[in-house]
Design a protein around this motif. Sequence first.
Motif, PDB file in Angstrom:
ATOM      1  N   UNK A  87       0.833  -1.200   0.000  1.00 17.29           N
ATOM      2  CA  UNK A  87       0.000   0.000   0.000  1.00 17.29           C
ATOM      3  C   UNK A  87       0.862   1.241   0.000  1.00 17.29           C
ATOM      4  N   UNK A  88       0.248   2.348  -0.402  1.00 19.39           N
ATOM      5  CA  UNK A  88       0.842   3.677  -0.264  1.00 19.39           C
ATOM      6  C   UNK A  88      -0.299   4.639   0.002  1.00 19.39           C
ATOM      7  N   UNK A  89       0.029   5.804   0.497  1.00 22.82           N
ATOM      8  CA  UNK A  89      -0.974   6.834   0.767  1.00 22.82           C
ATOM      9  C   UNK A  89      -0.787   7.977  -0.213  1.00 22.82           C
ATOM     10  N   UNK A  90      -1.904   8.414  -0.821  1.00 22.86           N
ATOM     11  CA  UNK A  90      -1.896   9.563  -1.721  1.00 22.86           C
ATOM     12  C   UNK A  90      -2.645  10.707  -1.062  1.00 22.86           C
ATOM     13  N   UNK A  91      -2.117  11.897  -1.231  1.00 25.03           N
ATOM     14  CA  UNK A  91      -2.681  13.100  -0.621  1.00 25.03           C
ATOM     15  C   UNK A  91      -4.046  13.416  -1.216  1.00 25.03           C
ATOM     16  N   UNK A  92      -5.003  13.735  -0.366  1.00 24.72           N
ATOM     17  CA  UNK A  92      -6.342  14.141  -0.778  1.00 24.72           C
ATOM     18  C   UNK A  92      -6.541  15.595  -0.353  1.00 24.72           C
ATOM     19  N   UNK A  93      -6.327  16.559  -1.269  1.00 20.20           N
ATOM     20  CA  UNK A  93      -6.422  17.971  -0.873  1.00 20.20           C
ATOM     21  C   UNK A  93      -7.825  18.379  -0.436  1.00 20.20           C
ATOM     22  N   UNK A  94      -8.850  17.673  -0.901  1.00 21.26           N
ATOM     23  CA  UNK A  94     -10.222  18.000  -0.522  1.00 21.26           C
ATOM     24  C   UNK A  94     -10.496  17.574   0.915  1.00 21.26           C
ATOM     25  N   UNK A  95      -9.945  16.439   1.323  1.00 17.17           N
ATOM     26  CA  UNK A  95     -10.115  15.964   2.682  1.00 17.17           C
ATOM     27  C   UNK A  95     -11.525  15.558   3.021  1.00 17.17           C
ATOM     28  N   UNK A  96     -12.288  15.125   2.015  1.00 16.27           N
ATOM     29  CA  UNK A  96     -13.669  14.709   2.254  1.00 16.27           C
ATOM     30  C   UNK A  96     -13.691  13.456   3.118  1.00 16.27           C
ATOM     31  N   UNK A  97     -14.745  13.318   3.904  1.00 13.18           N
ATOM     32  CA  UNK A  97     -14.894  12.132   4.737  1.00 13.18           C
ATOM     33  C   UNK A  97     -15.525  11.034   3.897  1.00 13.18           C
ATOM     34  N   UNK A  98     -14.714  10.093   3.431  1.00 16.53           N
ATOM     35  CA  UNK A  98     -15.236   9.002   2.630  1.00 16.53           C
ATOM     36  C   UNK A  98     -14.876   7.666   3.233  1.00 16.53           C
ATOM     37  N   UNK A  99     -14.552   7.654   4.509  1.00 17.53           N
ATOM     38  CA  UNK A  99     -14.061   6.452   5.135  1.00 17.53           C
ATOM     39  C   UNK A  99     -15.116   5.498   5.644  1.00 17.53           C
ATOM     40  N   UNK A 100     -16.377   5.878   5.583  1.00 17.87           N
ATOM     41  CA  UNK A 100     -17.390   4.977   6.118  1.00 17.87           C
ATOM     42  C   UNK A 100     -17.950   4.097   5.013  1.00 17.87           C
ATOM     43  N   UNK A 101     -18.445   2.931   5.362  1.00 18.51           N
ATOM     44  CA  UNK A 101     -18.975   2.018   4.342  1.00 18.51           C
ATOM     45  C   UNK A 101     -20.221   2.582   3.673  1.00 18.51           C
ATOM     46  N   UNK A 102     -20.383   2.279   2.405  1.00 17.48           N
ATOM     47  CA  UNK A 102     -21.561   2.686   1.656  1.00 17.48           C
ATOM     48  C   UNK A 102     -22.419   1.450   1.435  1.00 17.48           C
ATOM     49  N   UNK A 103     -23.504   1.355   2.163  1.00 15.35           N
ATOM     50  CA  UNK A 103     -24.399   0.222   2.052  1.00 15.35           C
ATOM     51  C   UNK A 103     -25.460   0.518   1.005  1.00 15.35           C
ATOM     52  N   UNK A 104     -26.005  -0.512   0.352  1.00 17.49           N
ATOM     53  CA  UNK A 104     -27.013  -0.282  -0.686  1.00 17.49           C
ATOM     54  C   UNK A 104     -28.251   0.454  -0.173  1.00 17.49           C
ATOM     55  N   UNK A 105     -28.573   0.326   1.084  1.00 13.30           N
ATOM     56  CA  UNK A 105     -29.769   0.958   1.620  1.00 13.30           C
ATOM     57  C   UNK A 105     -29.490   2.349   2.195  1.00 13.30           C
ATOM     58  N   UNK A 106     -28.249   2.803   2.117  1.00 11.06           N
ATOM     59  CA  UNK A 106     -27.908   4.135   2.629  1.00 11.06           C
ATOM     60  C   UNK A 106     -28.430   5.216   1.689  1.00 11.06           C
ATOM     61  N   UNK A 107     -28.761   6.352   2.260  1.00  8.03           N
ATOM     62  CA  UNK A 107     -29.190   7.487   1.459  1.00  8.03           C
ATOM     63  C   UNK A 107     -27.970   8.083   0.771  1.00  8.03           C
ATOM     64  N   UNK A 108     -28.121   8.580  -0.456  1.00  4.00           N
ATOM     65  CA  UNK A 108     -26.974   9.215  -1.120  1.00  4.00           C
ATOM     66  C   UNK A 108     -26.580  10.491  -0.403  1.00  4.00           C
ATOM     67  N   UNK A 109     -25.309  10.804  -0.466  1.00  4.76           N
ATOM     68  CA  UNK A 109     -24.820  12.030   0.170  1.00  4.76           C
ATOM     69  C   UNK A 109     -25.262  13.232  -0.651  1.00  4.76           C
ATOM     70  N   UNK A 110     -25.693  14.305   0.005  1.00  3.30           N
ATOM     71  CA  UNK A 110     -26.103  15.489  -0.758  1.00  3.30           C
ATOM     72  C   UNK A 110     -24.895  16.146  -1.408  1.00  3.30           C
ATOM     73  N   UNK A 111     -25.021  16.445  -2.679  1.00  6.18           N
ATOM     74  CA  UNK A 111     -23.960  17.120  -3.405  1.00  6.18           C
ATOM     75  C   UNK A 111     -24.150  18.622  -3.340  1.00  6.18           C
ATOM     76  N   UNK A 112     -23.281  19.389  -3.986  1.00  9.67           N
ATOM     77  CA  UNK A 112     -23.410  20.847  -3.945  1.00  9.67           C
ATOM     78  C   UNK A 112     -24.682  21.343  -4.625  1.00  9.67           C
ATOM     79  N   UNK A 113     -25.200  20.616  -5.637  1.00 10.92           N
ATOM     80  CA  UNK A 113     -26.396  21.056  -6.338  1.00 10.92           C
ATOM     81  C   UNK A 113     -27.674  20.563  -5.656  1.00 10.92           C
ATOM     82  N   UNK A 114     -27.527  19.752  -4.632  1.00  9.68           N
ATOM     83  CA  UNK A 114     -28.696  19.169  -3.976  1.00  9.68           C
ATOM     84  C   UNK A 114     -29.107  19.946  -2.735  1.00  9.68           C
ATOM     85  N   UNK A 115     -28.863  21.242  -2.709  1.00 11.35           N
ATOM     86  CA  UNK A 115     -29.265  22.035  -1.553  1.00 11.35           C
ATOM     87  C   UNK A 115     -30.732  22.409  -1.677  1.00 11.35           C
TER      88      UNK A 115
END
Length: 109
Positions: A71-99
């Motif tokens: 493994x190696x680590x690559x820098x993520x300048x955005x730093x978004x929290x994407x570390x949690x599992x995405x289950x099929x029954x989970x609600x989609x995350x709101x995007x910038x246009x979904x306000x």
Amino acid sequence: MDTGAVKSQDTPFVGGPLDGRVLPVLLGLTGHPPKTYRVPVPDAVGGPPTVLVYRRVQAGPGGRFGLHPGWRYEYDPEGEDGGRPRWPWSKPRPGPAATPGAGTDPADE
């Protein structure tokens, strides 16, 4: 670095302020380093620390026998929290246009 009974792996960092460094990263119960690695950097003025986020990726393509190269680590300048599992029954995350109230539907007029 001796970590005693805790297993660690020397992992390279690519991009960002830690580019080119190889640091020992503690391994989880599965024997893999964490998917995201957060590095808090203290502020010089005493304000809140800046958190650098690195994402775990494969170090390269598999070899002739399909062995994992590590493994190696690559820098993520955005730093978004994407570390949690995405289950099929989970609600989609709101995007910038979904306000709420950002746009009007012409059919509603």
